[in-house]
Every structure is written in structure tokens, then in C-alpha cells.
Motif scaffolding. Structure first.
Motif, PDB file in Angstrom:
ATOM      1  N   SER A  95      11.280  66.230 104.286  1.00 44.59           N
ATOM      2  CA  SER A  95      10.400  67.394 104.265  1.00 44.59           C
ATOM      3  C   SER A  95       9.300  67.313 105.318  1.00 44.59           C
ATOM      4  O   SER A  95       8.904  68.326 105.881  1.00 44.59           O
ATOM      5  N   THR A  96       8.774  66.117 105.562  1.00 41.23           N
ATOM      6  CA  THR A  96       7.728  65.939 106.572  1.00 41.23           C
ATOM      7  C   THR A  96       8.201  64.889 107.558  1.00 41.23           C
ATOM      8  O   THR A  96       8.563  63.787 107.172  1.00 41.23           O
ATOM      9  N   ARG A  97       8.189  65.209 108.815  1.00 43.52           N
ATOM     10  CA  ARG A  97       8.780  64.346 109.830  1.00 43.52           C
ATOM     11  C   ARG A  97       7.870  63.156 110.138  1.00 43.52           C
ATOM     12  O   ARG A  97       6.766  63.329 110.656  1.00 43.52           O
ATOM     13  N   PRO A  98       8.273  61.913 109.830  1.00 42.53           N
ATOM     14  CA  PRO A  98       7.462  60.744 110.184  1.00 42.53           C
ATOM     15  C   PRO A  98       7.221  60.692 111.686  1.00 42.53           C
ATOM     16  O   PRO A  98       8.122  60.952 112.478  1.00 42.53           O
ATOM     17  N   GLY A  99       6.000  60.384 112.076  1.00 39.80           N
ATOM     18  CA  GLY A  99       5.645  60.330 113.482  1.00 39.80           C
ATOM     19  C   GLY A  99       5.048  61.604 114.013  1.00 39.80           C
ATOM     20  O   GLY A  99       4.510  61.624 115.131  1.00 39.80           O
ATOM     21  N   SER A 100       5.104  62.689 113.247  1.00 44.96           N
ATOM     22  CA  SER A 100       4.539  63.954 113.697  1.00 44.96           C
ATOM     23  C   SER A 100       3.020  63.932 113.584  1.00 44.96           C
ATOM     24  O   SER A 100       2.424  63.063 112.936  1.00 44.96           O
ATOM     25  N   SER A 101       2.374  64.911 114.193  1.00 43.30           N
ATOM     26  CA  SER A 101       0.911  64.998 114.114  1.00 43.30           C
ATOM     27  C   SER A 101       0.442  65.174 112.677  1.00 43.30           C
ATOM     28  O   SER A 101      -0.541  64.554 112.249  1.00 43.30           O
ATOM     29  N   ARG A 102       1.139  66.011 111.918  1.00 43.74           N
ATOM     30  CA  ARG A 102       0.743  66.217 110.520  1.00 43.74           C
ATOM     31  C   ARG A 102       0.899  64.939 109.714  1.00 43.74           C
ATOM     32  O   ARG A 102       0.057  64.618 108.883  1.00 43.74           O
ATOM     33  N   PHE A 103       1.988  64.214 109.946  1.00 45.68           N
ATOM     34  CA  PHE A 103       2.205  62.946 109.259  1.00 45.68           C
ATOM     35  C   PHE A 103       1.027  62.004 109.496  1.00 45.68           C
ATOM     36  O   PHE A 103       0.466  61.425 108.559  1.00 45.68           O
ATOM     37  N   HIS A 104       0.632  61.827 110.754  1.00 44.44           N
ATOM     38  CA  HIS A 104      -0.455  60.900 111.068  1.00 44.44           C
ATOM     39  C   HIS A 104      -1.802  61.422 110.570  1.00 44.44           C
ATOM     40  O   HIS A 104      -2.646  60.641 110.120  1.00 44.44           O
ATOM     41  N   ARG A 105      -1.994  62.712 110.642  1.00 41.38           N
ATOM     42  CA  ARG A 105      -3.247  63.283 110.133  1.00 41.38           C
ATOM     43  C   ARG A 105      -3.410  62.980 108.653  1.00 41.38           C
ATOM     44  O   ARG A 105      -4.455  62.478 108.217  1.00 41.38           O
ATOM     45  N   TRP A 106      -2.381  63.260 107.844  1.00 45.39           N
ATOM     46  CA  TRP A 106      -2.481  63.013 106.410  1.00 45.39           C
ATOM     47  C   TRP A 106      -2.575  61.521 106.110  1.00 45.39           C
ATOM     48  O   TRP A 106      -3.339  61.109 105.224  1.00 45.39           O
TER      49      TRP A 106
ATOM     50  N   ASN B  99      -1.253  58.772 116.653  1.00 38.54           N
ATOM     51  CA  ASN B  99      -2.379  58.472 115.776  1.00 38.54           C
ATOM     52  C   ASN B  99      -3.609  57.949 116.524  1.00 38.54           C
ATOM     53  O   ASN B  99      -4.635  57.684 115.906  1.00 38.54           O
ATOM     54  N   PHE B 100      -3.519  57.804 117.853  1.00 37.50           N
ATOM     55  CA  PHE B 100      -4.682  57.431 118.646  1.00 37.50           C
ATOM     56  C   PHE B 100      -5.075  58.537 119.629  1.00 37.50           C
ATOM     57  O   PHE B 100      -5.780  58.280 120.597  1.00 37.50           O
ATOM     58  N   ARG B 101      -4.646  59.736 119.359  1.00 33.69           N
ATOM     59  CA  ARG B 101      -5.045  60.859 120.202  1.00 33.69           C
ATOM     60  C   ARG B 101      -6.340  61.450 119.682  1.00 33.69           C
ATOM     61  O   ARG B 101      -6.534  61.619 118.474  1.00 33.69           O
ATOM     62  N   LEU B 102      -7.221  61.757 120.600  1.00 39.84           N
ATOM     63  CA  LEU B 102      -8.607  62.100 120.258  1.00 39.84           C
ATOM     64  C   LEU B 102      -8.686  63.306 119.334  1.00 39.84           C
ATOM     65  O   LEU B 102      -9.421  63.278 118.336  1.00 39.84           O
ATOM     66  N   ARG B 103      -7.974  64.366 119.657  1.00 39.39           N
ATOM     67  CA  ARG B 103      -8.095  65.583 118.856  1.00 39.39           C
ATOM     68  C   ARG B 103      -7.692  65.333 117.410  1.00 39.39           C
ATOM     69  O   ARG B 103      -8.369  65.789 116.476  1.00 39.39           O
ATOM     70  N   LEU B 104      -6.606  64.607 117.205  1.00 42.15           N
ATOM     71  CA  LEU B 104      -6.155  64.328 115.842  1.00 42.15           C
ATOM     72  C   LEU B 104      -7.193  63.492 115.097  1.00 42.15           C
ATOM     73  O   LEU B 104      -7.532  63.780 113.950  1.00 42.15           O
TER      74      LEU B 104
END
Length: 300
Positions: free
Chosen positions: A202-213, A259-264
Motif C-alpha cells: 500500500s505504501t512504497r518503501p523508500g518513497s518520500s511519504r514513507f520517509h516522512r512518516w 530521508n536526508f533531503r532538506l525539504r522533507l
């Protein structure tokens, strides 16, 4: 309880397996406002599961919290819609809790479709992450459980504060294990409770949403559960690492992982700060000392 969101592709396999369990049970499916035909599939499935259809997607944590309000049984099972339990899965979990009144949750043996053991429970790392336990690390008692397939004592779960619904998804299981332990309970691993898990359907590991949560909820979990010094140190470390990222970019450093990108990371910090008052209010008096639990389990 099964929580689904756009799970039509794998929901039938899950429901077929649940219907074949060899222990009496009630099946409650939470449909997180799916728009892929899951509602029609649920209505047609021969097992006729009870369905709680939510008006919007509340995530795994929100769906579990909504379903818990309808549970009146002594035990409540958590099950992902992309998980297929063995016939004896529920029996093994129930037997594990029946044999040990001090155990308030039981973790499953979660396997990949090719048979590799994916999780034998969850351990707590030295920086407060929850991570799956490998076969070599397997033990009768574990820090926590993977929320994709587990059994909990309903009354004890409610007394510990229920499911952290604002997490949306990820870390709701490790946060819950923390609170069960602080309340005096333990978590055991039931090796006979086998489940095949697709993982990340349901949620793709490695995606921006995954790392955000993941990043946000780990920090919120520590604020809610860990010793204050640990929570403060990890929050400060996250902020410090975030603050140096612009300098790395100016120096022409390679593009960092997601997970080390500034905006996230700035978004994570903003959400954590906004949710901190509620997280601190969740720090209730505990039966066990937070520092004692941290000292015993972190890094194991």
C-alpha cells in the motif's frame, strides 16, 4: 482487524486465509475510503466480513483506532491487507497469550512470499528506531511486534491509550509496544504464528511519504514514551543534521538519499513541533520507569 486502502489486488487472498483460520473469530475490515473497487469486493466475499468504511483515508493507525472502538473481545488481532496468515496463525497467538498472563501482545513469524523470515518481532535500537528482528536474533520475549500481524489484549491496549491514530502509518506498533511495556506488560514471539507478507503493497518503501512518516513518527514516539533526555537528544540530533544540509549542498556534495533531503526533513520538523503538545500530553504516569525500560531494551 484488517485495515485496507486500495487493496483490491491482494485483499481476496487475505480474506480467504482469515476465513480458513482454525479458531473462532470475528472479522472486521476497515476500508479507508478505497476507490479501487475494494468496497464491492468486500460486499461479495463469501466470508461476509463486517466492514467499517471510513469517509476518508486515516491510514493504518487511524483505521485501527476507529476499529478498536467496536471491539468487545478479550483479544484483538492486527493484520495488514497484504498479509496471508497460516491456518493456525490465530491459534498460535492465542495460545502464547493464554500461556503467559503477563504477555500483553504476541508477535508473528512474518515471511516473504519466497519463504524468508522477514520479522520475528521488533527490537529497539540505540537511537530509538524500531527494527525487525532477524531469525538469528529471535527470542521468546521481544521488545515489540510488527503491526502487520499481531495479537494484543484488548483491555490492556485501551488502558495504555489505544492506537496512536495521528501517526497515520508506521511506528504505531512500536509506540504501542512501548506503552504496553511501561504499563507493566511484555511482548512475546509466537514462532508458530506464520504469515506471508507482501510488505509495502500500500505504501512504497523508500518513497518520500514513507520517509516522512517514519522520521516523524519515530520522534513522536520518543516524545510520547522514552526518557525525556533521550527524546530531547534525538530531536536535537535530527535538527542539527538538517541544519548542515544546505552547507553540504553548497560544497557540491552528492545528492543525499530521500530521508536526508532538506525539504522533507524541514516538513518532518514542522509536523513534529506542531504535534509535540499532544505527544507530551500522552506521557502519563507509568507502572515501570521509562529509563529502566530504555536501558534494558535499547541496542539489543
Amino acid at each position: 482487524m484488517v485495515v485496507t486502502w486500495r487493496g483490491r489486488a491482494h485483499l481476496t487472498a487475505c480474506l480467504d486465509a482469515v476465513a480458513a483460520l482454525d479458531r473462532p473469530h470475528r472479522t472486521l475490515v476497515v476500508d479507508n475510503a478505497s476507490d479501487d473497487g475494494s468496497a464491492e469486493l468486500l460486499a461479495r466475499h463469501p466470508s461476509k466480513p463486517e466492514v467499517l468504511r471510513l469517509p476518508r483515508n486515516l491510514g493504518y493507525a487511524g483505521g485501527m483506532a476507529a476499529a478498536l472502538r467496536r471491539v468487545a473481545t478479550p483479544f484483538v488481532a492486527w493484520l495488514n491487507d497484504d498479509a496471508v496468515p497460516d491456518t493456525g496463525w490465530l491459534a498460535a497467538l492465542e495460545d502464547a497469550l493464554d500461556a503467559d498472563p503477563g504477555a500483553w501482545a504476541a508477535a508473528s513469524a512474518m515471511r516473504t512470499p519466497d519463504g524468508e523470515l522477514q520479522s520475528a518481532g521488533v527490537r529497539l535500537t540505540s537511537d530509538g528506531h524500531g527494527t525487525d528482528i532477524s531469525p538469528a536474533e529471535g527470542a521468546a520475549e521481544v521488545f515489540g511486534f510488527c503491526g502487520g500481524a499481531a495479537l494484543l489484549r484488548t483491555a490492556e491496549l485501551r488502558a495504555a491509550g489505544g492506537v496512536p491514530e495521528r501517526f497515520f502509518c508506521y511506528y504505531e506498533d512500536t509506540d504501542t509496544a512501548w506503552r504496553l511495556r511501561l504499563g507493566g506488560g511484555r511482548v512475546v514471539f509466537a514462532p508458530g504464528a506464520g504469515v506471508v507478507h507482501l510488505h509495502g503493497a500500500s505504501t512504497r518503501p523508500g518513497s518520500s511519504r514513507f520517509h516522512r512518516w517514519n522520521e516523524r513518527n519515530r520522534l513522536l514516539m520518543l516524545l510520547r514514551c522514552a526518557p525525556a533526555r533521550v527524546a530531547a537528544a534525538e530531536l536535537a540530533r535530527f535538527a542539527a543534521l538538517t541544519s548542515v544540509l544546505p552547507l553540504r549542498r553548497l560544497r557540491g556534495a552528492p545528492v543525499p538519499p530521500v530521508n536526508f533531503r532538506l525539504r522533507l526533513r524541514l516538513r518532518v520538523l514542522a509536523e513534529v513541533l506542531a504535534m509535540t503538545p499532544a505527544a507530551l500530553r500522552a506521557r502519563r504516569p507509568t507502572a515501570l520507569d521509562r529509563t529502566a525500560v530504555w536501558s534494558h531494551w535499547s541496542g539489543r
